[in-house]
Design an enzyme around this catalytic site. Structure first.
Site, PDB file in Angstrom:
ATOM      1  N   ARG A 196     -32.719 -15.429  89.111  1.00 13.32           N
ATOM      2  CA  ARG A 196     -33.622 -14.272  89.319  1.00 13.32           C
ATOM      3  C   ARG A 196     -34.160 -13.965  87.540  1.00 13.32           C
ATOM      4  NH1 ARG A 196     -34.246  -9.004  91.847  1.00 13.32           N
ATOM      5  NH2 ARG A 196     -32.190  -8.231  90.835  1.00 13.32           N
TER       6      ARG A 196
ATOM      7  N   LYS B 239     -18.761 -13.123  91.913  1.00 11.39           N
ATOM      8  CA  LYS B 239     -19.948 -14.038  92.592  1.00 11.39           C
ATOM      9  C   LYS B 239     -19.759 -15.377  93.068  1.00 11.39           C
ATOM     10  CE  LYS B 239     -24.873 -14.677  91.490  1.00 11.39           C
ATOM     11  NZ  LYS B 239     -26.102 -14.115  90.520  1.00 11.39           N
TER      12      LYS B 239
ATOM     13  N   ARG C 287     -25.234  -2.328  90.121  1.00 13.18           N
ATOM     14  CA  ARG C 287     -23.857  -2.601  89.354  1.00 13.18           C
ATOM     15  C   ARG C 287     -22.783  -1.644  89.986  1.00 13.18           C
ATOM     16  NH1 ARG C 287     -26.212  -6.664  88.161  1.00 13.18           N
ATOM     17  NH2 ARG C 287     -26.729  -7.244  86.306  1.00 13.18           N
TER      18      ARG C 287
END
Ligand code: ATP
Ligand code: BTN
Length: 319
Positions: free
Chosen positions: A117, A182, A317
């Protein structure tokens, strides 16, 4: 095929994961020892991990199965464009929109300019991940595309679950996590004018066996399927599963919108009920994550009540 033929032949010999001496490789492939050595270095530069042991020769750190166009496209009505190397599988589809039908895909062994992104880099070493983009046309136009990255997140997790890989969660709006790390990212890009069909390019990067070289390039905790599963994962099988889930799920999304995916998202929502911070352009809002609304906006329970955030320039977050 962009890596040169001799380099490809050196790689193909190493794919079995066994040791091959430089002399043996040179003799079998009709190359000089120096040429073999140069090809090994070039393969390492692509992101492949190769052990070199005196007296034994060269061996891939792990046996690797390359993507196979025949396996990927067998039984599929859609086109599969497979590259050894491409700048970005999303860019390839965006540059060829005129030739695509919904469900057509682009995959590559390596991306030289993999994108996340907001122009961020997606680290894309050779054969270490799945780099897969799918084209989809939405006749309802841009208005029909809301929430699509959430739908794709749900479909990717469900594809992994169908392969026996459990415990992967979704992080709003476009990531897959395992624990604190991730595992995968989704980049949905769109072309089209208001009042016309929207051309969607859905990019998925799923780490499979990234290797140590990549570790130093990623500035956060990451993981891959090999670590999660504790065994090699067949990328051809994974790709077929992902393509199948995306095609079926996107048809459902086209007909029914986001509604059938909301509960499926909720069940896998990494932050649901947890304290989080939402980062805006020049401020942040803290609260407790309260899932998503019917449009896919993030909901946050704050001191001043329930607030909704659209994806755009927002990052989520833990607090
Ligand atoms: P967001 O801002 O959406 O909360 P993010 O910080 O994860 O998300 P993204 O743009 O979604 O940012 O993803 C890109 C980031 O992912 C990169 O800046 C890098 O930190 C990380 N990254 C890049 N390649 C990989 C990879 N192969 N595996 C895991 N993480 C990666
Ligand atoms: C993110 O987390 O920001 C999204 C990462 C998306 C990466 C995939 S890999 C296949 C496709 N091609 C790209 O250049 N990006 C996406």
């Amino acid at each position: 095929m962009l890596i040169n033929d001799n380099r490809q032949r050196v790689l193909e010999t190493l794919l079995d994961g066994e040791f091959h001496s430089g002399a043996h490789l040179a003799e079998c492939l009709g190359l000089s020892r120096t040429a073999v050595n140069n090809h090994i270095q070039a393969l390492e530069a692509l992101g492949l991990e190769i052990y070199s042991v005196k007296g034994k020769g060269y061996r891939l750190a792990e046996p690797v199965t390359l993507l196979d166009a025949d396996v990927l496209s067998s039984g599929l009505a859609s086109k599969v464009h497979l590259f050894d190397e491409v700048d970005s599988t999303n860019s390839f589809l965006l540059n060829n929109l005129g030739d695509l039908a919904s469900g057509d895909c682009c995959l590559a062994e390596r991306q030289t300019q993999g994108r996340g992104r907001r122009g961020r880099e997606w680290v894309s070493p050779y054969a270490g991940s799945l780099y897969l983009s799918m084209y989809w046309r939405l006749d309802g136009g841009i208005a029909q595309a809301g929430g699509l990255s959430l739908v794709v997140g749900v479909l990717l997790v469900e594809a992994l679950e169908s392969l026996g890989i459990a415990g992967v969660s979704v992080k709003w709006p476009n990531d897959l996590y395992y624990g604190e790390s991730k595992l995968a990212g989704i980049l949905v890009e769109m072309r089209g004018q208001y009042g016309e069909p929207a051309h969607m390019v859905i990019g998925c990067g799923i780490n499979v066996n990234l290797g140590q070289g990549a570790a130093s390039q990623i500035d956060r905790d990451w993981t891959d399927l090999h670590q999660i599963h504790g065994a090699p994962v067949d990328r051809n099988l994974l790709a077929r599963e992902v393509i199948g889930h995306l095609q079926k799920g996107l048809q459902q999304f086209e007909l029914q919108g986001l509604a059938p995916f909301l509960e499926r998202w909720r069940q896998r929502d990494r932050y649901l009920g947890k304290p989080v911070r939402v980062l805006l352009a020049d401020s942040e809002v803290t609260g407790v994550a309260a899932g998503v609304d019917a449009s896919g906006a993030l909901l946050l329970e704050t001191d001043s009540g329930l607030q909704a955030f659209n994806s755009g320039e927002v990052s989520l977050r833990p607090s």
